[in-house]
Scaffold this motif. Structure first.
Motif, PDB file in Angstrom:
ATOM      1  N   GLU A 124     -56.505  14.712  -6.546  1.00  0.00           N
ATOM      2  CA  GLU A 124     -55.705  15.747  -5.899  1.00  0.00           C
ATOM      3  C   GLU A 124     -56.261  17.127  -6.169  1.00  0.00           C
ATOM      4  OE1 GLU A 124     -51.659  15.582  -7.118  1.00  0.00           O
ATOM      5  OE2 GLU A 124     -51.572  13.421  -6.855  1.00  0.00           O
ATOM      6  N   PHE A 125     -55.975  18.002  -5.224  1.00  0.00           N
ATOM      7  CA  PHE A 125     -56.302  19.414  -5.348  1.00  0.00           C
ATOM      8  C   PHE A 125     -55.034  20.195  -5.034  1.00  0.00           C
ATOM      9  CE2 PHE A 125     -57.166  23.365  -3.113  1.00  0.00           C
ATOM     10  CZ  PHE A 125     -57.917  24.043  -4.060  1.00  0.00           C
ATOM     11  N   ALA A 126     -54.675  21.163  -5.864  1.00  0.00           N
ATOM     12  CA  ALA A 126     -53.517  22.022  -5.599  1.00  0.00           C
ATOM     13  C   ALA A 126     -53.872  23.464  -5.935  1.00  0.00           C
ATOM     14  CB  ALA A 126     -52.304  21.584  -6.416  1.00  0.00           C
ATOM     15  N   TYR A 127     -53.399  24.361  -5.105  1.00  0.00           N
ATOM     16  CA  TYR A 127     -53.513  25.793  -5.364  1.00  0.00           C
ATOM     17  C   TYR A 127     -52.094  26.339  -5.346  1.00  0.00           C
ATOM     18  CZ  TYR A 127     -54.989  30.603  -5.312  1.00  0.00           C
ATOM     19  OH  TYR A 127     -55.187  31.917  -5.662  1.00  0.00           O
ATOM     20  N   GLU A 128     -51.758  27.185  -6.317  1.00  0.00           N
ATOM     21  CA  GLU A 128     -50.371  27.652  -6.392  1.00  0.00           C
ATOM     22  C   GLU A 128     -50.289  29.156  -6.614  1.00  0.00           C
ATOM     23  OE1 GLU A 128     -49.550  26.132 -10.878  1.00  0.00           O
ATOM     24  OE2 GLU A 128     -49.108  24.665  -9.315  1.00  0.00           O
ATOM     25  N   TRP A 129     -49.244  29.735  -6.013  1.00  0.00           N
ATOM     26  CA  TRP A 129     -48.889  31.124  -6.224  1.00  0.00           C
ATOM     27  C   TRP A 129     -47.564  31.139  -6.953  1.00  0.00           C
ATOM     28  CZ3 TRP A 129     -50.640  29.424  -1.420  1.00  0.00           C
ATOM     29  CH2 TRP A 129     -51.821  29.981  -0.978  1.00  0.00           C
ATOM     30  N   GLU A 130     -47.364  32.136  -7.797  1.00  0.00           N
ATOM     31  CA  GLU A 130     -46.081  32.286  -8.475  1.00  0.00           C
ATOM     32  C   GLU A 130     -45.094  32.927  -7.510  1.00  0.00           C
ATOM     33  OE1 GLU A 130     -45.919  33.856 -12.461  1.00  0.00           O
ATOM     34  OE2 GLU A 130     -48.059  33.406 -12.671  1.00  0.00           O
ATOM     35  N   ILE A 131     -43.988  32.232  -7.281  1.00  0.00           N
ATOM     36  CA  ILE A 131     -42.903  32.755  -6.455  1.00  0.00           C
ATOM     37  C   ILE A 131     -41.642  32.630  -7.303  1.00  0.00           C
ATOM     38  CG2 ILE A 131     -41.576  32.495  -4.336  1.00  0.00           C
ATOM     39  CD1 ILE A 131     -44.108  31.353  -3.036  1.00  0.00           C
ATOM     40  N   GLY A 132     -41.241  33.732  -7.909  1.00  0.00           N
ATOM     41  CA  GLY A 132     -40.128  33.681  -8.846  1.00  0.00           C
ATOM     42  C   GLY A 132     -40.517  32.842 -10.054  1.00  0.00           C
ATOM     43  N   PHE A 133     -39.675  31.872 -10.389  1.00  0.00           N
ATOM     44  CA  PHE A 133     -39.967  31.010 -11.536  1.00  0.00           C
ATOM     45  C   PHE A 133     -40.709  29.734 -11.131  1.00  0.00           C
ATOM     46  CE2 PHE A 133     -35.804  29.916  -9.917  1.00  0.00           C
ATOM     47  CZ  PHE A 133     -35.825  28.529  -9.893  1.00  0.00           C
ATOM     48  N   GLY A 137     -47.592  26.080  -3.419  1.00  0.00           N
ATOM     49  CA  GLY A 137     -48.825  26.190  -2.652  1.00  0.00           C
ATOM     50  C   GLY A 137     -49.226  24.895  -1.992  1.00  0.00           C
ATOM     51  N   PRO A 138     -50.371  24.913  -1.327  1.00  0.00           N
ATOM     52  CA  PRO A 138     -50.854  23.711  -0.636  1.00  0.00           C
ATOM     53  C   PRO A 138     -51.440  22.704  -1.618  1.00  0.00           C
ATOM     54  CG  PRO A 138     -52.441  25.475  -0.426  1.00  0.00           C
ATOM     55  CD  PRO A 138     -51.245  26.058  -1.133  1.00  0.00           C
ATOM     56  N   TYR A 139     -51.417  21.454  -1.190  1.00  0.00           N
ATOM     57  CA  TYR A 139     -52.061  20.406  -1.977  1.00  0.00           C
ATOM     58  C   TYR A 139     -52.671  19.390  -1.020  1.00  0.00           C
ATOM     59  CZ  TYR A 139     -49.757  15.801  -1.983  1.00  0.00           C
ATOM     60  OH  TYR A 139     -49.360  14.530  -1.671  1.00  0.00           O
ATOM     61  N   ALA A 140     -53.682  18.701  -1.501  1.00  0.00           N
ATOM     62  CA  ALA A 140     -54.318  17.626  -0.734  1.00  0.00           C
ATOM     63  C   ALA A 140     -54.642  16.497  -1.698  1.00  0.00           C
ATOM     64  CB  ALA A 140     -55.578  18.129  -0.052  1.00  0.00           C
ATOM     65  N   GLU A 141     -54.621  15.280  -1.167  1.00  0.00           N
ATOM     66  CA  GLU A 141     -54.822  14.097  -2.008  1.00  0.00           C
ATOM     67  C   GLU A 141     -55.650  13.066  -1.253  1.00  0.00           C
ATOM     68  OE1 GLU A 141     -51.676  11.221  -4.072  1.00  0.00           O
ATOM     69  OE2 GLU A 141     -51.558  11.191  -1.896  1.00  0.00           O
ATOM     70  N   VAL A 142     -56.480  12.369  -1.993  1.00  0.00           N
ATOM     71  CA  VAL A 142     -57.189  11.198  -1.495  1.00  0.00           C
ATOM     72  C   VAL A 142     -56.829  10.052  -2.427  1.00  0.00           C
ATOM     73  CG1 VAL A 142     -59.438  10.145  -1.083  1.00  0.00           C
ATOM     74  CG2 VAL A 142     -59.115  12.573  -0.635  1.00  0.00           C
ATOM     75  N   ALA A 143     -56.377   8.934  -1.855  1.00  0.00           N
ATOM     76  CA  ALA A 143     -56.018   7.751  -2.647  1.00  0.00           C
ATOM     77  C   ALA A 143     -56.906   6.590  -2.226  1.00  0.00           C
ATOM     78  CB  ALA A 143     -54.549   7.396  -2.444  1.00  0.00           C
ATOM     79  N   VAL A 144     -57.449   5.891  -3.216  1.00  0.00           N
ATOM     80  CA  VAL A 144     -58.359   4.785  -2.939  1.00  0.00           C
ATOM     81  C   VAL A 144     -57.819   3.525  -3.599  1.00  0.00           C
ATOM     82  CG1 VAL A 144     -60.712   3.927  -3.226  1.00  0.00           C
ATOM     83  CG2 VAL A 144     -60.303   6.373  -2.857  1.00  0.00           C
ATOM     84  N   GLU A 145     -57.654   2.485  -2.787  1.00  0.00           N
ATOM     85  CA  GLU A 145     -57.245   1.158  -3.246  1.00  0.00           C
ATOM     86  C   GLU A 145     -58.244   0.164  -2.669  1.00  0.00           C
ATOM     87  OE1 GLU A 145     -53.290   0.686  -1.761  1.00  0.00           O
ATOM     88  OE2 GLU A 145     -52.587   2.483  -2.779  1.00  0.00           O
ATOM     89  N   PRO A 146     -58.283  -1.065  -3.171  1.00  0.00           N
ATOM     90  CA  PRO A 146     -59.262  -2.029  -2.659  1.00  0.00           C
ATOM     91  C   PRO A 146     -59.176  -2.295  -1.151  1.00  0.00           C
ATOM     92  CG  PRO A 146     -58.314  -2.834  -4.695  1.00  0.00           C
ATOM     93  CD  PRO A 146     -57.549  -1.601  -4.320  1.00  0.00           C
ATOM     94  N   HIS A 147     -57.974  -2.272  -0.556  1.00  0.00           N
ATOM     95  CA  HIS A 147     -57.841  -2.656   0.849  1.00  0.00           C
ATOM     96  C   HIS A 147     -57.413  -1.526   1.776  1.00  0.00           C
ATOM     97  CE1 HIS A 147     -58.460  -6.695  -0.514  1.00  0.00           C
ATOM     98  NE2 HIS A 147     -57.441  -6.577  -1.348  1.00  0.00           N
ATOM     99  N   ALA A 148     -56.951  -0.429   1.227  1.00  0.00           N
ATOM    100  CA  ALA A 148     -56.493   0.682   2.061  1.00  0.00           C
ATOM    101  C   ALA A 148     -56.656   1.989   1.310  1.00  0.00           C
ATOM    102  CB  ALA A 148     -55.030   0.479   2.451  1.00  0.00           C
ATOM    103  N   GLN A 149     -56.868   3.041   2.060  1.00  0.00           N
ATOM    104  CA  GLN A 149     -56.990   4.371   1.496  1.00  0.00           C
ATOM    105  C   GLN A 149     -56.096   5.289   2.314  1.00  0.00           C
ATOM    106  OE1 GLN A 149     -60.017   2.741   2.686  1.00  0.00           O
ATOM    107  NE2 GLN A 149     -59.955   1.672   0.740  1.00  0.00           N
TER     108      GLN A 149
END
Length: 161
Positions: A124-133, A137-149
């Motif tokens: 995963e990749f995440a970028y975050e800005w502080e908004i109050g407490f 921000g945006p995030y992206a993920e790649v998941a890898v399994e033997p039969h599906a991604q």
């Protein structure tokens, strides 16, 4: 489509990392963080073309004031297989707002009435800005399994403490 998404993600991550190195308004890492991310999961491999909504939750505990953190993660996808993933979270933060997570784990899925346990790896990749407490921000993920991604991109919301 998959190549375009991967290329876009790589360009976005590179530009964020460059901007991060040029301007740091934050002067410390948070010791602990609980976060959730929500996004559609686009499958390829054996389940190519299917889409399921997903929710990803994480806990990360920073190792001192360092860039590394350890924790746990859980993912739930609302699909026909009742996809659930339990992972260890190894997080590296090249900057105060940028996080890369490497998550080896186990996915459980229901196939023909039988629950299967499948080894998995999420990145995963995440970028975050502080908004109050909160950190948001945006995030992206790649998941890898033997039969599906799957690929996901969505919103990351974190509560640091």
């Amino acid at each position: 489509m998959k190549k375009l998404f991967s290329l876009s993600l790589l360009v976005f991550a590179a530009s964020v990392l460059r901007a991060q190195s040029e301007h740091e308004e934050h002067d410390h890492f948070h010791q602990r963080e609980i976060s959730i991310a929500s996004a559609p999961a686009f499958f390829f491999g054996e389940e190519a073309g299917s889409v399921a909504w997903g929710l990803h939750a994480e806990y990360a505990h920073r190792l001192g004031e360092k860039r590394w953190a350890l924790g746990a993660a859980y993912e739930h996808l609302w699909d026909d297989h009742q996809h659930r993933t339990y992972s260890l979270n190894f997080q590296y933060s090249p900057g105060y707002h940028t996080h890369l997570s490497f998550e080896p784990g186990i996915t459980t899925e229901l196939h023909d009435g039988i629950r299967e346990w499948i080894p998995t790896f999420h990145m995963e990749f995440a970028y975050e800005w502080e908004i109050g407490f909160l950190d948001v921000g945006p995030y992206a993920e790649v998941a890898v399994e033997p039969h599906a991604q799957h690929l996901s991109a969505g919103l990351h919301v974190a509560l640091p403490f």
